[in-house]
Design an enzyme around this catalytic site. Structure first.
Site, PDB file in Angstrom:
ATOM      1  N   GLY A 207      36.933  44.908  48.242  1.00 12.16           N
ATOM      2  CA  GLY A 207      36.468  44.638  46.872  1.00 12.16           C
ATOM      3  C   GLY A 207      35.347  43.625  46.867  1.00 12.16           C
ATOM      4  O   GLY A 207      34.752  43.349  47.904  1.00 12.16           O
ATOM      5  N   ASN A 208      35.022  43.096  45.702  1.00 12.08           N
ATOM      6  CA  ASN A 208      34.006  42.044  45.611  1.00 12.08           C
ATOM      7  C   ASN A 208      34.368  41.090  44.483  1.00 12.08           C
ATOM      8  O   ASN A 208      35.393  41.257  43.815  1.00 12.08           O
ATOM      9  CB  ASN A 208      32.616  42.665  45.431  1.00 12.08           C
ATOM     10  CG  ASN A 208      32.512  43.453  44.142  1.00 12.08           C
ATOM     11  OD1 ASN A 208      32.609  42.905  43.052  1.00 12.08           O
ATOM     12  ND2 ASN A 208      32.347  44.772  44.260  1.00 12.08           N
ATOM     13  N   ARG A 209      33.543  40.077  44.292  1.00  8.11           N
ATOM     14  CA  ARG A 209      33.944  38.979  43.403  1.00  8.11           C
ATOM     15  C   ARG A 209      33.612  39.196  41.930  1.00  8.11           C
ATOM     16  O   ARG A 209      33.765  38.283  41.129  1.00  8.11           O
ATOM     17  CB  ARG A 209      33.256  37.697  43.848  1.00  8.11           C
ATOM     18  CG  ARG A 209      33.734  37.247  45.187  1.00  8.11           C
ATOM     19  CD  ARG A 209      33.167  35.888  45.469  1.00  8.11           C
ATOM     20  NE  ARG A 209      33.469  35.501  46.833  1.00  8.11           N
ATOM     21  CZ  ARG A 209      33.513  34.253  47.244  1.00  8.11           C
ATOM     22  NH1 ARG A 209      33.292  33.287  46.385  1.00  8.11           N
ATOM     23  NH2 ARG A 209      33.784  33.972  48.485  1.00  8.11           N
ATOM     24  N   SER A 210      33.111  40.345  41.590  1.00  2.35           N
ATOM     25  CA  SER A 210      32.754  40.549  40.179  1.00  2.35           C
ATOM     26  C   SER A 210      34.004  40.438  39.301  1.00  2.35           C
ATOM     27  O   SER A 210      35.052  40.970  39.629  1.00  2.35           O
ATOM     28  CB  SER A 210      32.116  41.930  40.012  1.00  2.35           C
ATOM     29  OG  SER A 210      31.980  42.207  38.647  1.00  2.35           O
TER      30      SER A 210
END
Ligand code: CTP
Length: 406
Positions: A207-210
């Site tokens: 995933g990512n930090r958005s």
């Protein structure tokens, strides 16, 4: 009216409540507005012009007879601003505005300004209730002036009653809201938000930090401005804004499907697509149906490329102008930020890209942003996400209008 930024003439008159006017200025500046401070002669006794010019980055205007100023001060200021706000507005200011007096800058501005006028009255309760003041109030309401307050509460004399100035937040919101017109009525905006996550097995993912805050702010702002909004959201805990249709997705491929459905097969179903989602560029080549067990000291995960959702829509749109396409570029490499954003603009064939440095892009309430178009990089400064959302929609709205006129 106005330049790139929304602008307000903040007219301060002589009341103890004038000490709160700098707070209103600060809130408006934080929302991305240009604030031109104007003071009546008596206001100068209550609040320092250094404070106001420091907060706004503008010279404080006090008189129509400034010899350094070429041209007619009241006319020039009126040309620059979208709104004129009287904060605080004394009984005297209300009377003068109601009767059309123009023998000082505050009064002349009230006559020459084209946009909305807002007053935030502040005075002793007996002055507020006096028949003369109430005549001014009735006249100003019938002239279309917007009132914020006064409110019931403690006034400077220590007494209580109706006459206390509204709180700075309420005044700033009224100023911000007065030109937030329903300019997107009848339009359908599709907004993507949050991360996409790619499952490795039933319990793990890439995933990512958005967080989705930016996209949710855009969806909320678009709905407030009258648009029909489809918000395609990756995993996030944010609440759905009022009057917004939300479609929850997890992976990039799911987001692709949701976007295709919302836009229609020939992109005819939407007027704009704003891609604020942080879309995963790769996904695991194999997703394990069961939880993978720990094994070797080092493992490798095979990843395959995801489709570029925005580029696909850009390519499909071709030479057409509709839907308006907006991309985001979040980058860690400061110097290259604008160059990378411009490359995305060209490669993905979109109308404009919002460029953010990664340090401020995620989780926070504010964003440092540039608006990158084919011809220009416009520095938007640091804005609250909701204010940035409105700036983006101003730009989308402009393009929709020019299509209509084409
Ligand atoms: N985007 C997309 N589909 C992808 C990747 C990105 O639609 N597979 C969109 C994003 O929503 C954003 C814009 O393209 O509006 C730029 O995304 P970004 O991740 O910054 O750029 P990439 O094209 O992925 O390039 P890179 O990761 O190499 O910077």
């Amino acid at each position: 009216m106005g330049g790139e930024k929304r602008a307000v003439a903040l007219v301060i008159s002589g009341s103890i409540a004038a000490y709160k006017a700098p707070m209103v200025a600060r809130l408006l500046v934080a929302a991305g507005w240009r604030v031109i401070p104007v003071m009546t002669a008596s206001a100068e006794r209550f609040v320092g012009s250094v404070t106001l010019s420091g907060l706004t980055g503008e010279a404080v205007r006090t008189t129509m007879w400034d010899s350094d100023f070429a041209g007619e001060m009241h006319v020039e200021i009126a040309r620059e601003v979208d709104v004129i706000a009287y904060v605080p507005a004394t009984a005297d200011v209300l009377a003068r505005l109601a009767t059309g007096r123009a023998d000082d800058l505050a009064g002349a501005l009230g006559l020459v300004g084209r946009g909305p006028r807002i007053v935030a009255p502040a005075m002793h309760p007996r002055m507020w209730h006096h028949a003369a003041t109430q005549r001014s109030v009735a006249q100003l309401i019938s002239d279309g002036v917007t009132f914020v307050g006064p409110i019931h509460g403690a006034v400077a004399s220590g007494e209580e009653g109706m006459g206390r100035m509204a709180e700075p937040e309420a005044i700033a919101n009224a100023i911000l809201g007065v030109i937030r017109v329903r300019d997107l009525e009848g339009r359908h905006l599709v907004v993507s938000a949050g991360p996409t996550v790619e499952d490795l097995d039933p319990v793990r993912f890439l995933g990512n930090r958005s967080t989705g805050k930016m996209g949710f702010a855009i969806a909320e702002a678009a709905a407030d401005r009258g648009a029909k909004v489809t918000l395609i959201a990756g995993p996030t805990h944010l609440a759905t804004p009022a009057m917004v249709k939300r479609v929850d997705v997890r992976s990039t491929v799911e987001m692709e499907r949701a976007i295709d459905e919302a836009l229609g097969s020939s992109l005819e179903e939407a007027d704009a697509l704003v891609m604020s989602a942080a879309v995963a560029d790769y996904r695991p080549a194999h997703v394990s149906a069961t939880k993978s067990k720990k094994g070797d000291a080092q493992i490798a995960i095979d990843l395959i490329k995801n489709p570029d959702l925005l580029a696909a829509v850009g390519a499909k749109r071709g030479a057409k102008q509709s839907p308006v396409l907006v991309g985001f570029a979040v980058e860690t490499s400061g110097e290259q930020l604008l160059a990378y954003a411009r490359r995305k603009l060209v490669d993905k064939k979109v109308d404009f890209v919002i460029a953010n440095p990664a340090e401020t892009a995620f989780a926070g309430e504010s964003n440092r942003a540039w608006l990158v178009t084919e011809s220009d990089d416009c520095d938007l400064g640091t804005l609250k996400k909701r204010a940035l959302a409105d700036r983006i929609l101003d730009e989308v709205g402009k393009r929709l209008l020019s299509q209509a006129g084409a």
